[in-house]
Design a protein around this motif. Structure first.
Motif, PDB file in Angstrom:
ATOM      1  N   GLY A   1      -1.808  23.095  13.593  1.00  0.00           N
ATOM      2  CA  GLY A   1      -2.014  24.509  13.261  1.00  0.00           C
ATOM      3  C   GLY A   1      -2.622  24.747  11.887  1.00  0.00           C
ATOM      4  O   GLY A   1      -2.870  25.895  11.520  1.00  0.00           O
TER       5      GLY A   1
ATOM      6  N   LYS B   1       5.970  24.757   8.166  1.00  0.00           N
ATOM      7  CA  LYS B   1       5.899  26.213   8.266  1.00  0.00           C
ATOM      8  C   LYS B   1       6.296  26.679   9.664  1.00  0.00           C
ATOM      9  O   LYS B   1       5.867  26.079  10.664  1.00  0.00           O
TER      10      LYS B   1
ATOM     11  N   THR C   1      -0.401  21.168   7.817  1.00  0.00           N
ATOM     12  CA  THR C   1      -0.453  19.801   7.259  1.00  0.00           C
ATOM     13  C   THR C   1      -1.781  19.601   6.522  1.00  0.00           C
ATOM     14  O   THR C   1      -1.831  18.931   5.486  1.00  0.00           O
TER      15      THR C   1
ATOM     16  N   THR D   1      -3.289  17.425  11.730  1.00  0.00           N
ATOM     17  CA  THR D   1      -2.763  18.782  11.732  1.00  0.00           C
ATOM     18  C   THR D   1      -2.988  19.406  13.097  1.00  0.00           C
ATOM     19  O   THR D   1      -3.937  19.062  13.797  1.00  0.00           O
TER      20      THR D   1
HETATM   21  C1  LIG Z   1       4.387  22.899  19.308  1.00  0.00           C
HETATM   22  C2  LIG Z   1       5.208  22.663  18.086  1.00  0.00           C
HETATM   23  C3  LIG Z   1       6.324  21.833  18.152  1.00  0.00           C
HETATM   24  C4  LIG Z   1       7.095  21.594  17.014  1.00  0.00           C
HETATM   25  N1  LIG Z   1       8.195  20.777  17.113  1.00  0.00           N
HETATM   26  C5  LIG Z   1       8.955  20.560  16.018  1.00  0.00           C
HETATM   27  C6  LIG Z   1      10.107  19.744  16.104  1.00  0.00           C
HETATM   28  O1  LIG Z   1      10.445  19.177  17.138  1.00  0.00           O
HETATM   29  N2  LIG Z   1      10.863  19.594  14.979  1.00  0.00           N
HETATM   30  C7  LIG Z   1      10.520  20.190  13.784  1.00  0.00           C
HETATM   31  O2  LIG Z   1      11.240  20.018  12.800  1.00  0.00           O
HETATM   32  N3  LIG Z   1       9.413  20.944  13.687  1.00  0.00           N
HETATM   33  C8  LIG Z   1       8.642  21.161  14.770  1.00  0.00           C
HETATM   34  N4  LIG Z   1       7.527  21.938  14.684  1.00  0.00           N
HETATM   35  C9  LIG Z   1       7.171  22.505  13.377  1.00  0.00           C
HETATM   36  C10 LIG Z   1       5.944  21.854  12.767  1.00  0.00           C
HETATM   37  O3  LIG Z   1       6.192  20.513  12.425  1.00  0.00           O
HETATM   38  C11 LIG Z   1       5.531  22.687  11.538  1.00  0.00           C
HETATM   39  O4  LIG Z   1       5.262  23.986  11.969  1.00  0.00           O
HETATM   40  C12 LIG Z   1       4.337  22.133  10.814  1.00  0.00           C
HETATM   41  O5  LIG Z   1       4.164  22.896   9.634  1.00  0.00           O
HETATM   42  C13 LIG Z   1       3.095  22.218  11.680  1.00  0.00           C
HETATM   43  O6  LIG Z   1       2.028  21.682  10.982  1.00  0.00           O
HETATM   44  P1  LIG Z   1       0.522  21.981  11.400  1.00  0.00           P
HETATM   45  O7  LIG Z   1       0.257  23.432  11.098  1.00  0.00           O
HETATM   46  O8  LIG Z   1      -0.274  21.048  10.565  1.00  0.00           O
HETATM   47  O9  LIG Z   1       0.384  21.693  12.853  1.00  0.00           O
HETATM   48  C14 LIG Z   1       6.749  22.211  15.783  1.00  0.00           C
HETATM   49  C15 LIG Z   1       5.634  23.057  15.725  1.00  0.00           C
HETATM   50  C16 LIG Z   1       4.879  23.287  16.855  1.00  0.00           C
HETATM   51  C17 LIG Z   1       3.685  24.198  16.759  1.00  0.00           C
END
Ligand SMILES: Cc1cc2nc3c(=O)[nH]c(=O)nc-3n(C[C@H](O)[C@H](O)[C@H](O)COP(=O)(O)O)c2cc1C
Length: 183
Positions: free
Chosen positions: A12, A128, A15, A10
């Motif tokens: 943020g 999210k 996940t 994860t």
């Molecule tokens: C820096 C960053 C880049 C991301 N890039 C993508 C992306 O290329 N495609 C997508 O569908 N989601 C993208 N996301 C969305 C993340 O996959 C989504 O917010 C997910 O819930 C983040 O999980 P986490 O809180 O465990 O990190 C991105 C999010 C962040 C913060």
């Protein structure tokens, strides 16, 4: 009592929240679950033979996955493949139900192409959007991705696209992967 290992990466926290929900549902169903962040100290001393099924989840960041995900998989590809196993991929493009079909999700296809472990089972989970919690450069980049995919671009948007009922269904499904003849 089925013993399940739920691994996750994860950035943020979303996940991790999904992995927690999977673990809660598995526990509710009577399984014994260990929930491990792949970048935690606990991840360095996993006793793989303790488990009957393993799930690994990771969020998509800029079209790919954090390098620690591939590093972990490289180190443990054999152990992952030796158990009934599943990979769950979290991304916001999957807010569109069509992109939750493995063949239609380029991030999942990329994972399969790059990973030394070929998961036996696959799941795509919508993540999210949380603009206020992201640094300005991430916010800007994701606004761009969202603009291209007709998603929310308002910098105040906080939208949880995860289908939490379906996360429970996925957890139940993990129990069905267990090889009952091996117990
Ligand atoms: C820096 C960053 C880049 C991301 N890039 C993508 C992306 O290329 N495609 C997508 O569908 N989601 C993208 N996301 C969305 C993340 O996959 C989504 O917010 C997910 O819930 C983040 O999980 P986490 O809180 O465990 O990190 C991105 C999010 C962040 C913060």
């Amino acid at each position: 009592m089925t013993r399940v290992l739920v691994l996750y990466f994860t950035r943020g926290g979303h996940t991790a929240k999904i992995a927690n929900a999977i673990a809660d549902q598995l526990t509710f169903r009577g399984a014994k679950v260990d929930l491990v962040d792949i970048n935690s100290a606990a991840a360095t001393c996993i006793n793989w033979p303790d488990y009957e099924v393993v799930a690994l989840g990771a969020c998509v960041l800029y079209g790919t996955y954090d390098k620690s995900v591939f590093k972990f998989i490289e180190q443990h590809a054999e152990a992952l493949g030796a158990l009934p196993n599943s990979f769950f991929c979290v991304n916001v493009v999957a807010r569109n139900p069509e992109k939750r079909i493995p063949e239609n999700n380029k991030y999942l296809q990329k994972f399969i192409a790059l990973s030394p472990w070929t998961p036996a089972d696959l799941k795509i989970i919508a993540g999210k959007v949380d603009y206020p919690s992201w640094p300005w450069y991430d916010r800007l980049m994701i606004q761009l991705i969202m603009k291209m995919t007709k998603g929310p671009t308002d910098p105040k948007s906080v939208i949880d696209y995860t289908d939490w009922a379906d996360v429970k269904v996925y957890a139940d499904h993990l129990l069905e992967l267990v090889d009952v003849t091996a117990i």
